[in-house]
Design a protein around this motif. Structure first.
Motif, mmCIF file in Angstrom:
data_model
loop_
_atom_site.group_PDB
_atom_site.id
_atom_site.type_symbol
_atom_site.label_atom_id
_atom_site.label_comp_id
_atom_site.label_asym_id
_atom_site.label_seq_id
_atom_site.Cartn_x
_atom_site.Cartn_y
_atom_site.Cartn_z
ATOM 1 N N GLY A 29 -5.844 7.302 5.199
ATOM 2 C CA GLY A 29 -6.652 8.502 5.380
ATOM 3 C C GLY A 29 -6.233 9.612 4.440
ATOM 4 O O GLY A 29 -7.079 10.325 3.873
ATOM 5 N N TYR A 30 -4.942 9.768 4.251
ATOM 6 C CA TYR A 30 -4.443 10.776 3.304
ATOM 7 C C TYR A 30 -4.887 10.427 1.886
ATOM 8 O O TYR A 30 -5.357 11.293 1.137
ATOM 9 C CB TYR A 30 -2.914 10.815 3.383
ATOM 10 C CG TYR A 30 -2.274 11.843 2.475
ATOM 11 C CD1 TYR A 30 -2.075 13.150 2.909
ATOM 12 C CD2 TYR A 30 -1.864 11.507 1.185
ATOM 13 C CE1 TYR A 30 -1.486 14.096 2.083
ATOM 14 C CE2 TYR A 30 -1.281 12.447 0.353
ATOM 15 C CZ TYR A 30 -1.088 13.734 0.800
ATOM 16 O OH TYR A 30 -0.513 14.669 -0.028
ATOM 17 N N ALA A 31 -4.775 9.165 1.532
ATOM 18 C CA ALA A 31 -5.141 8.734 0.180
ATOM 19 C C ALA A 31 -6.628 8.959 -0.085
ATOM 20 O O ALA A 31 -7.016 9.269 -1.222
ATOM 21 C CB ALA A 31 -4.793 7.259 -0.009
ATOM 22 N N GLN A 89 -6.102 10.976 -6.770
ATOM 23 C CA GLN A 89 -5.874 9.663 -7.380
ATOM 24 C C GLN A 89 -6.524 8.534 -6.583
ATOM 25 O O GLN A 89 -6.213 7.361 -6.801
ATOM 26 C CB GLN A 89 -4.353 9.389 -7.498
ATOM 27 C CG GLN A 89 -3.573 10.465 -8.227
ATOM 28 C CD GLN A 89 -3.774 10.421 -9.723
ATOM 29 O OE1 GLN A 89 -4.442 9.532 -10.249
ATOM 30 N NE2 GLN A 89 -3.218 11.388 -10.433
ATOM 31 N N PHE A 90 -7.430 8.869 -5.668
ATOM 32 C CA PHE A 90 -7.983 7.846 -4.779
ATOM 33 C C PHE A 90 -8.713 6.738 -5.529
ATOM 34 O O PHE A 90 -8.639 5.566 -5.152
ATOM 35 C CB PHE A 90 -8.925 8.480 -3.761
ATOM 36 C CG PHE A 90 -9.563 7.472 -2.835
ATOM 37 C CD1 PHE A 90 -8.807 6.738 -1.938
ATOM 38 C CD2 PHE A 90 -10.939 7.239 -2.869
ATOM 39 C CE1 PHE A 90 -9.388 5.805 -1.091
ATOM 40 C CE2 PHE A 90 -11.531 6.311 -2.024
ATOM 41 C CZ PHE A 90 -10.752 5.596 -1.135
ATOM 42 N N ALA A 91 -9.442 7.077 -6.588
ATOM 43 C CA ALA A 91 -10.231 6.064 -7.298
ATOM 44 C C ALA A 91 -9.330 4.934 -7.798
ATOM 45 O O ALA A 91 -9.661 3.752 -7.664
ATOM 46 C CB ALA A 91 -11.004 6.690 -8.451
ATOM 47 N N ALA A 92 -8.183 5.284 -8.388
ATOM 48 C CA ALA A 92 -7.272 4.256 -8.884
ATOM 49 C C ALA A 92 -6.719 3.418 -7.743
ATOM 50 O O ALA A 92 -6.509 2.206 -7.882
ATOM 51 C CB ALA A 92 -6.127 4.904 -9.667
ATOM 52 N N LEU A 145 0.817 -1.206 0.000
ATOM 53 C CA LEU A 145 0.000 0.000 0.000
ATOM 54 C C LEU A 145 0.853 1.259 0.000
ATOM 55 O O LEU A 145 0.412 2.311 -0.476
ATOM 56 C CB LEU A 145 -0.919 0.007 1.221
ATOM 57 C CG LEU A 145 -2.031 -1.050 1.244
ATOM 58 C CD1 LEU A 145 -2.672 -1.106 2.626
ATOM 59 C CD2 LEU A 145 -3.061 -0.769 0.170
ATOM 60 N N VAL A 146 2.070 1.178 0.529
ATOM 61 C CA VAL A 146 2.927 2.360 0.635
ATOM 62 C C VAL A 146 3.474 2.775 -0.735
ATOM 63 O O VAL A 146 3.182 3.880 -1.209
ATOM 64 C CB VAL A 146 4.055 2.134 1.659
ATOM 65 C CG1 VAL A 146 4.994 3.335 1.692
ATOM 66 C CG2 VAL A 146 3.477 1.860 3.044
ATOM 67 N N PRO A 147 4.272 1.931 -1.423
ATOM 68 C CA PRO A 147 4.814 2.399 -2.702
ATOM 69 C C PRO A 147 3.763 2.600 -3.779
ATOM 70 O O PRO A 147 3.930 3.467 -4.638
ATOM 71 C CB PRO A 147 5.814 1.303 -3.085
ATOM 72 C CG PRO A 147 5.360 0.085 -2.364
ATOM 73 C CD PRO A 147 4.785 0.583 -1.083
ATOM 74 N N ASP A 164 0.776 9.238 -6.354
ATOM 75 C CA ASP A 164 0.890 10.651 -5.995
ATOM 76 C C ASP A 164 1.985 11.348 -6.794
ATOM 77 O O ASP A 164 1.805 12.479 -7.244
ATOM 78 C CB ASP A 164 1.166 10.786 -4.500
ATOM 79 C CG ASP A 164 1.296 12.245 -4.073
ATOM 80 O OD1 ASP A 164 0.311 12.989 -4.224
ATOM 81 O OD2 ASP A 164 2.386 12.643 -3.607
ATOM 82 N N THR A 165 3.119 10.699 -6.972
ATOM 83 C CA THR A 165 4.268 11.357 -7.599
ATOM 84 C C THR A 165 4.305 11.190 -9.114
ATOM 85 O O THR A 165 4.806 12.063 -9.820
ATOM 86 C CB THR A 165 5.592 10.828 -7.013
ATOM 87 O OG1 THR A 165 5.654 9.403 -7.184
ATOM 88 C CG2 THR A 165 5.693 11.151 -5.524
ATOM 89 N N LEU A 166 3.783 10.074 -9.621
ATOM 90 C CA LEU A 166 3.840 9.809 -11.061
ATOM 91 C C LEU A 166 2.499 10.021 -11.743
ATOM 92 O O LEU A 166 2.450 10.405 -12.913
ATOM 93 C CB LEU A 166 4.319 8.369 -11.315
ATOM 94 C CG LEU A 166 5.665 7.981 -10.699
ATOM 95 C CD1 LEU A 166 5.970 6.516 -10.990
ATOM 96 C CD2 LEU A 166 6.784 8.873 -11.210
#
Length: 621
Positions: free
Chosen positions: A525-527, A532-535, A193-195, A201-203
């Motif tokens: 919670g941040y996500a 990009q949450f839907a993806a 879940l982390v990477p 978020d970054t790409l």
């Protein structure tokens, strides 16, 4: 206004929001009973259940309703209203013979009125699980490589909330349940879940990897006098079929004959190769495959058995390997089918694959996935075979190396003319959102590693990530494990408030990695509020329906979480974990994290039931 995040809630800087655990929280009775039955202590488990957003609107996907038979008011996509008479769907790009309900349907969602819900037959889920487990000993690799869709209708394109941050609600209630929230534990695959989120978020969800092809020398007619150069990009899912498509595009540019070598440059990832036997002495299992800058087919081969009538079985392979002997038949024996290790006893020798066991007759038609020990040699042999299969020829050989192609010093022949900066072919990957579905839905370790390393290569401009030494491209990105881990650590410090987790890889296939339940809850919670949450949430398995949490409904048939929990699971011999989101029956969305660690081997089934009870309890809220 700049915001900090604490326990999944956005808070303006200067506003203190502390959810503190001063004493061990009382666990729900159902969890306590499950812990006792599994012979686990309350100290063995960490839990966080945290409300996110508010109960008037949810960013979670539509609830999936699992029914024993189709409802009278559904419109079935196959025009068949009888579950008993509906044949099981076939393995195809869309095998979903279920119904999609449109309009307000509070009777299907426990009182929550939503615009769209989805219905899937329990029989379809069971048939899907039975089929894939019968087909192969490695169902998750099978589904990932063969693009087998889960038995779930696709959402209408206009059914999701806009992918923009929600209005923030600082009155979000305190944690519903906290237990050992800050205890550092081994997360297993929940670490993916982390990477995967940091990559989103970054790409961005639409990010693609481009595998580029160049050549040295000159092209005369359909003959290249020089070397063909394939520059790997770190694409996590370069299947063997996609290698064929890449080479076909080269052929379409007019090259059929190469008077030189094919050079595979995998230098986008530096020094990332792993010993596949190091983690658990199972080097043949695809989950132990090593990442690589040009990873082909997860460095794994599918061995397909076909029973014959003379106590033998025919064998076919995907992909085939050039200059490597693969047996076409195998004798059979009266035994139950098991994994490749026990059913075939395969051994990769220098020039051939040896199978040291007779195939159990119970395997029938079956697919075994066996990982090859060397990613670069595997890629080179696949490319050589595919190039020849297209009717082309090569006077030299395929060379796979972890460095850019270099012109021989002092050479001035036509074949050594430096390549153009512009590629002959630029072959895009599947988008990141599609790739993280495989990672989180099917817990694909090597794809997770590829995505994590790509954060280090592509996320932000950094002169330390670029060698600039290639003849055929400018500022080539380069990632290593230290670069990747440093970028993840930096991202965490910038965006979240808990102390960063300790990671050593990108997949969770590690025993020295540690996270807390608080870590994962804050990330989730941040996500939840992210564009990009839907993806992200769509990549998670659905409790009782699909992914690695599909068996939740078998273990807990009456669970309220079936169809309303989106979960990533994790399992090692002493770890059982899960993390994700639950849509409560009140309409409130929750992040939920449960991590069980012990000093001894776990009864995985019993430990998993504890977490099932946690999902069920949360869904009832």
């Amino acid at each position: 206004m700049r915001l900090l995040w604490k326990w999944g809630v956005a808070v303006p800087l200067g506003v203190s929001l502390c959810v503190c655990q001063t004493a061990a929280a009382a666990l729900p009775e159902s969890l306590t009973q499950a812990l006792n039955k599994a012979q686990l202590r309350t100290d063995d488990i960490s839990i966080v259940v945290m409300p996110v957003g508010n109960n008037s609107v949810s960013r979670l996907p539509e609830v999936v309703t699992v029914v024993d038979k189709p409802l009278a008011d559904t419109t079935a996509t196959n025009d068949d209203s009888s579950a008993a008479n509906t044949p099981a769907p076939t393995d195809s790009a869309n095998q979903n013979s279920e119904a999609t309900l449109k309009g307000s349907t509070p009777d299907l969602t426990d009182g929550v009125s939503i615009s769209t819900t989805r219905v899937v037959r329990k029989a379809a889920i069971e048939a899907h699980e039975k089929r894939i487990h019968k087909k192969t000993d490695d169902p998750y690799t099978y589904q990932s490589l063969e693009d087998i869709a889960p038995p779930l209708p696709q959402l209408p394109s206009d059914s999701r909330l806009p992918a923009v941050p929600m209005a923030l609600d600082l009155d979000t209630p305190a944690a519903l349940l906290l237990h050992n929230a800050d205890t550092l534990r081994t997360p297993a695959s929940t670490m993916k879940l982390v990477p995967t989120f940091i990559a989103l978020d970054t790409l961005g969800a639409d990010f693609v990897w481009h595998t580029r092809v160049y050549h040295t020398g000159v092209q005369v007619g359909d003959t290249l006098i020089g070397d063909l150069i394939i520059q790997g990009s770190g694409d996590p899912k370069m299947t063997h079929e996609r290698v064929s498509q890449l080479l076909y595009q080269v052929q379409q540019r007019g090259i059929r004959h190469i008077n030189g070598n094919i050079v595979v440059d995998s230098s986008v990832f530096d020094a990332v190769s792993k010993d596949p036997a190091a983690f658990d002495r199972e080097p043949l299992r695809p989950y132990n495959a090593s990442p690589d800058g040009f990873l082909v087919n997860f460095s794994s081969m599918a061995i397909h058995s076909w029973p014959q009538t003379d106590k033998t079985a025919a064998l076919t392979y995907a992909p085939y390997l050039a200059d490597y002997q693969l047996p076409s038949t195998i004798e059979t024996r009266d035994a139950w089918c098991s994994s490749a290790r026990y059913s075939l006893e395969p051994e990769w020798q220098p020039t051939k694959l040896s199978l040291h066991a007779k195939l159990p007759e119970q395997c029938g038609e079956h697919i075994f996935y066996v990982a090859y020990p060397d990613a670069k040699d595997f890629a080179a042999r696949v490319i050589a075979d595919k190039w020849q299969a297209l009717g082309n020829d090569l006077t030299g050989k395929v060379i796979a190396q972890e460095q850019p192609h270099q012109r021989p010093h002092g050479s001035h022949t036509l074949a050594d003319i430096a390549p153009s900066v512009l590629p002959l072919v630029s072959y895009p990957s599947q988008p990141l959102a599609t790739q993280i579905f495989d990672i989180n839905h099917f817990s694909n370790n090597v794809m997770a590693e590829q995505v994590a390393l790509s954060i280090g290569a592509y996320s932000l401009p950094d002169t330390q990530k670029s060698t600039g030494s290639s003849l055929y491209a400018v500022d080539d990105p380069v990632s290593t494990y230290p670069i990747m881990l440093g970028d993840i650590h930096s991202w965490w410090h910038t965006h979240l408030t808990t102390a960063p987790p300790h990671l050593t890889d990108g997949s969770g296939l590690c025993r020295d990695c540690t996270v807390s339940a608080a870590n994962l809850s804050e990330l989730l919670g941040y996500a939840y509020h992210h564009p990009q949450f839907a993806a992200y949430v769509d990549s998670l398995g659905i409790a009782g329906v699909s992914g690695t949490i599909a068996a939740h409904g078998e273990r807990l048939p009456d669970s309220a979480a079936i169809g309303r929990a989106w979960i990533k699971t994790g399992t090692l011999n002493n770890v059982t974990s899960m993390a994700g989101y639950v849509q409560g029956q009140s309409g409130q969305a929750y992040t939920v994290v449960g991590i069980i660690n012990t000093e001894h081997a776990l009864n995985t089934y019993a430990a998993r039931v504890v977490l099932d009870q946690l999902l069920d309890w949360t869904a009832q809220q």
